[in-house]
Motif scaffolding. Structure first.
Motif, PDB file in Angstrom:
ATOM      1  N   LEU A 148      -2.214  20.786   3.895  1.00 35.16           N
ATOM      2  CA  LEU A 148      -1.138  20.571   2.928  1.00 35.16           C
ATOM      3  C   LEU A 148      -0.315  19.351   3.288  1.00 35.16           C
ATOM      4  O   LEU A 148       0.047  18.550   2.419  1.00 35.16           O
ATOM      5  N   ALA A 149      -0.031  19.196   4.589  1.00 38.92           N
ATOM      6  CA  ALA A 149       0.777  18.062   5.013  1.00 38.92           C
ATOM      7  C   ALA A 149       0.070  16.746   4.692  1.00 38.92           C
ATOM      8  O   ALA A 149       0.695  15.782   4.231  1.00 38.92           O
ATOM      9  N   THR A 150      -1.253  16.723   4.909  1.00 33.22           N
ATOM     10  CA  THR A 150      -1.965  15.467   4.645  1.00 33.22           C
ATOM     11  C   THR A 150      -2.067  15.202   3.144  1.00 33.22           C
ATOM     12  O   THR A 150      -2.019  14.059   2.707  1.00 33.22           O
ATOM     13  N   ILE A 151      -2.196  16.274   2.350  1.00 33.70           N
ATOM     14  CA  ILE A 151      -2.195  16.081   0.891  1.00 33.70           C
ATOM     15  C   ILE A 151      -0.857  15.493   0.468  1.00 33.70           C
ATOM     16  O   ILE A 151      -0.794  14.567  -0.343  1.00 33.70           O
ATOM     17  N   GLY A 178       0.639  11.604  12.662  1.00 32.32           N
ATOM     18  CA  GLY A 178      -0.166  12.623  13.334  1.00 32.32           C
ATOM     19  C   GLY A 178       0.628  13.439  14.332  1.00 32.32           C
ATOM     20  O   GLY A 178       0.419  14.649  14.450  1.00 32.32           O
ATOM     21  N   LEU A 179       1.571  12.793  15.058  1.00 30.76           N
ATOM     22  CA  LEU A 179       2.299  13.526  16.103  1.00 30.76           C
ATOM     23  C   LEU A 179       2.992  14.764  15.542  1.00 30.76           C
ATOM     24  O   LEU A 179       2.813  15.857  16.086  1.00 30.76           O
ATOM     25  N   PRO A 180       3.788  14.634  14.456  1.00 29.33           N
ATOM     26  CA  PRO A 180       4.364  15.876  13.931  1.00 29.33           C
ATOM     27  C   PRO A 180       3.354  16.718  13.137  1.00 29.33           C
ATOM     28  O   PRO A 180       3.344  17.936  13.250  1.00 29.33           O
ATOM     29  N   ALA A 181       2.481  16.061  12.349  1.00 27.54           N
ATOM     30  CA  ALA A 181       1.622  16.814  11.437  1.00 27.54           C
ATOM     31  C   ALA A 181       0.617  17.668  12.190  1.00 27.54           C
ATOM     32  O   ALA A 181       0.304  18.779  11.772  1.00 27.54           O
ATOM     33  N   LEU A 182       0.143  17.159  13.329  1.00 21.11           N
ATOM     34  CA  LEU A 182      -0.913  17.887  14.011  1.00 21.11           C
ATOM     35  C   LEU A 182      -0.391  19.074  14.818  1.00 21.11           C
ATOM     36  O   LEU A 182      -1.152  19.791  15.446  1.00 21.11           O
ATOM     37  N   ARG A 183       0.933  19.281  14.771  1.00 18.35           N
ATOM     38  CA  ARG A 183       1.458  20.538  15.302  1.00 18.35           C
ATOM     39  C   ARG A 183       1.106  21.669  14.344  1.00 18.35           C
ATOM     40  O   ARG A 183       1.129  22.834  14.695  1.00 18.35           O
TER      41      ARG A 183
END
Lengths: 449, 334
Positions: B120-123, B107-112
């Motif tokens: 897309l990142a979560t997929i 989450g720390l990098p993705a939620l930026r």
């Protein structure tokens, strides 16, 4: 609060209605659990049997009584005693979802089987009724379909489900409920071991695959280096490649080159094909499904590979012709079923299939037919000893399961029987070689002796 | 009634699980983060359950007991053919903790990222997890892990775990929406810039919402693996994520009841249509349509649902009565 109630009330009404709909069949299953389309007519005499059998589908059985008066036989004595007719057998395969291509073939197989066995006397004079439930492609779907067949339709046995993964989920349900299951296409390790009520007519890959390697060595005894590729997201290919690799290193003593993997959804195999070619193999073995495997064969050939190629069971379908076209030629395929087998039952099956589909039958349809056949023959035997009519559903299921595992059957797959565990014992396996016609679009499997 | 529960026991459990999965997608959505990572954590939880129950604490058929060994040392022994419920709860805890750790790391990098890029990142995360589980031997490759032991004698037995868990998570979200953190989530959802200007720590709250959803999904995966008896890489895929999203959007994404009702109703719908087809006395054509066309009708209902209920079936103004009274008082207090 009143407003909330007012706004929710339409939802509540719909919800209650749906719940009632769900519950409705349960209240009426006491007498005639088997028949979904009610009004079953008393067709125990051989004369009427032929009319029911002659109808294309079981549904027409209720109407093809000609001028004879139909006395309703829906009233039976005990609560769990079987109603007069017909004998219900469940079929739960993937009729929808991305697995439907397999399931639809199985539906054709069981449809042919239903007609065939009803034309040949049914269950000692009583018609066989196939009740289908769609499992879709997932595990929960298979569980739901099995539960509906077992509890609502009160079937005496189930043919299904399509995928091994689904079998691991749903067969457990049937085994707990003591309902015999025959897997028509579950080939993974461990399926018959799920429980005493689980059997299969589909030979595990471990038995089928090595034959193709033998056939390849016969055609080219100089084979030393073997390249193996498999689709890593497909359960069947994963099991199959294990068997192939073991055959190469242990049984045949050949050199196994580093294994390459791909996905069934891939379309470009250049990198796999190139690295295979760089190692200069004498034989390439591919475990994949029709489209991806066919494309891989095509690209291997286009990049200049000249040696033999063995395709796994996924290639065992005419659907590969349009994919690899002329390059399919010479492909070796291990088969659990060959339509060229000449036995009375297979000749009939092949003809019915050709009449319906205008093409040759494949393994899936034949195995589904065999799945129904073992049930029919077991039911006939049980019925001869103690009429199924007099048995409770539970007793009939257990008796059929015991008989099923004991019997020997002449199926389109050749003669088969079962181990006490429920594993299929099949004598005949085939290796076919693809011969493409000059047009490069059609071809056929030629059996190798 | 017995027949009803025998037929629909597993469906009822799966419906409640679907409701919780929808809730796990709803949690990040509460903070305005459209994430499809839930299926990934669901798959992870399932693998935790499958590995613990079949590899770490396997059933010993000789001793008729589940024995947990560390090397040769026997740590614990549970006799009887049923898998101990206490171990099921341990699995849920392990899956919850693992999911939380992974969610924070992810989450720390993705939620930026925002909006469609986060999606897309979560997929991608779900896809990576799927490929990893196909390759690893520990997870059984494409075949997966089967013969997962059953903690209850019947499918309906899972309700003993699922119903309290659903009530607990529903109560949790209900309270969450009414405390400071929940209000911060809503503020972020409505306007990130304004929320930041008000002194809300964006990264902290986003990761928190994301992690809560992940933990819930992981726990649901544990129960799911036991209830379907097998686990493989086909569980918790991108397709499943889209289904959960449909649960939330059709159910309603502005109150916690939306995803719960959406999950329960939509999950059951195809099976209800199947059940309708079995009603005796129905015309054959209609019965066939209900049975074979049930997925078409399901799709149709989804489309109609989005057209006529664009905000979902359950909207907060269903309960306006109460919130109108409650809100001014809260504001005065603050």
């Amino acid at each position: 609060m009143r407003r909330i109630v007012a706004r929710l009330s339409p939802l509540l009404v719909i919800g209650t209605w749906l719940l009632m709909a769900c519950g409705a069949p349960t209240s009426s299953t006491t007498g005639t659990g088997a028949t979904t389309s009610s009004t079953s007519s008393d067709t125990t005499t051989p004369a009427t049997m032929t009319t029911t059998g002659g109808g294309a589908t079981a549904s027409s059985a209720t109407t093809t009584e000609g001028g004879t008066t139909t006395n309703s036989a829906t009233t039976t004595g005990g609560t769990t005693a079987l109603s007069g007719d017909p004998v219900p057998l469940g079929v739960a395969v993937a009729e929808t979802s991305n697995t439907a291509a397999l399931g639809q073939e199985q539906v054709i197989g069981v449809t042919i089987a239903e007609k065939y066995f009803n034309d040949h006397g049914g269950i000692n004079g009583r018609p066989l009724k196939i009740i289908r439930q769609d499992t879709a492609g997932d595990e929960n779907g298979a569980i739901n379909a099995f539960n509906a067949l077992i509890n609502q339709s009160k079937v005496l046995g189930i043919v299904g489900p399509t995928l091994s993964q689904q079998a691991f989920a749903a067969d457990k349900i049937a085994d707990t409920a003591k309902v015999p299951v025959v897997g028509p296409s579950n080939t993974a390790k461990g399926i018959p071991q799920i429980g005493p009520y689980v059997a299969r007519v589909s030979a595990p890959v471990a038995v089928v695959a090595p034959n193709a390697v033998k056939a390849a060595l016969k055609q080219n005894p100089q084979i030393k280096k073997v390249a193996v590729l498999f689709a890593q997201n497909d359960a069947f290919s994963k099991s199959e490649t294990g068997t192939f690799q073991q055959t190469i290193t242990k049984t045949a003593g050949l050199q196994l080159l580093p294994v390459q993997t791909f996905q069934t959804t891939d379309t470009d195999f250049t990198s796999q094909a190139t690295s295979v070619l760089n190692q200069n193999p004498d034989l390439v073995i591919i475990s994949g499904l029709a489209v991806d495997g066919g494309n891989l064969v095509k690209q291997l050939r286009e990049l200049g590979y000249k040696g033999l190629i063995i395709g796994g069971n996924g290639f065992n379908t005419p659907n590969i012709y349009p994919v690899c076209k002329a390059q399919c030629d010479g492909l070796l395929i291990a088969q659990a079923y060959s339509y060229e087998l000449v036995t009375p039952v297979n000749t009939d099956f092949r003809k019915s299939y050709q009449d319906l589909q205008k093409r040759e039958p494949g393994q899936l349809a034949a195995q589904a037919f065999a799945g129904v056949q073992v049930f029919v023959e077991a039911m006939r035997e049980v019925d001869k000893a103690t009429p199924l009519k007099g048995l409770s559903v539970e007793a009939a299921r257990t008796a059929i399961n015991d008989q099923l595992l004991k019997g020997k059957y002449q199926t389109p797959l050749g003669p088969i029987s079962f181990t006490p565990e429920g594993e299929v014992i099949q004598n005949d396996f085939y290796v076919a070689q693809v011969k493409m016609n000059a047009d490069g679009a059609t071809g056929k499997f030629v059996l190798l002796k | 009634m017995a027949v009803f529960f025998a037929t629909y026991g597993s469906l009822i459990v799966a419906m409640l699980l679907a409701a919780m999965l929808a809730l796990s997608l709803y949690l990040p959505l509460l903070a305005g983060q459209l994430s499809l990572a839930s299926p990934g954590f669901y798959a992870l939880g399932g693998y935790v359950a499958a590995i613990i129950s079949t590899r770490v604490v396997p059933f010993d058929s000789g001793a008729q007991a589940y024995i947990w060994r560390m090397g040769t040392h026997e740590v614990a022994r549970f006799s009887g053919p049923l898998y101990p419920v206490s171990l099921l709860i341990v699995e849920m805890l392990v899956a919850g903790v693992l999911s939380a750790v992974l969610a924070i790391v992810l989450g720390l990098p993705a939620l930026r990222l925002r909006g469609i890029y986060l999606l897309l990142a979560t997929i991608a995360f779900v896809q990576i997890l799927q490929v990893v589980t196909q390759v690893l031997d520990l997870t059984g490759g494409a075949i997966g892990i089967f013969n997962i032991p059953q903690p209850f004698a019947s499918q309906l037995g899972y309700a003993w775990v699922v119903v309290p868990l659903l009530l607990l998570s529903a109560g949790f979200v209900y309270r969450l929406e009414r405390i400071r953190i929940g209000r911060a989530f809503t503020a972020i959802r409505e306007d990130e810039l304004a929320a930041a200007a008000m002194g809300i720590n964006l990264a902290y709250h986003k990761v928190l919402a994301f992690t809560m959803g992940a933990v819930l999904a992981g726990i649901v995966g544990v129960i799911s693996a036991h209830s379907i008896n097998t686990w493989n890489s086909r569980q918790g895929t991108f397709d499943a994520g889209i289904t959960y999203l449909a649960f939330v959007l059709i159910g309603g994404s502005r109150t916690f009841l939306g995803p719960i009702i959406g999950g329960i109703v939509l999950y059951a719908l195809p099976e209800v249509l199947r059940g309708l087809a079995a009603i005796p006395g129905l015309p054959l054509a209609l019965a066939q349509l209900l049975k074979d066309g049930r997925l078409i009708m399901y799709g149709l209902l989804l489309v109609l649902g989005t057209i006529f209920f664009p905000q979902g079936l359950i909207r907060p103004n269903l309960f306006r009565h109460r919130t109108v009274e409650a809100t001014p008082r809260k504001i005065e207090q603050q």
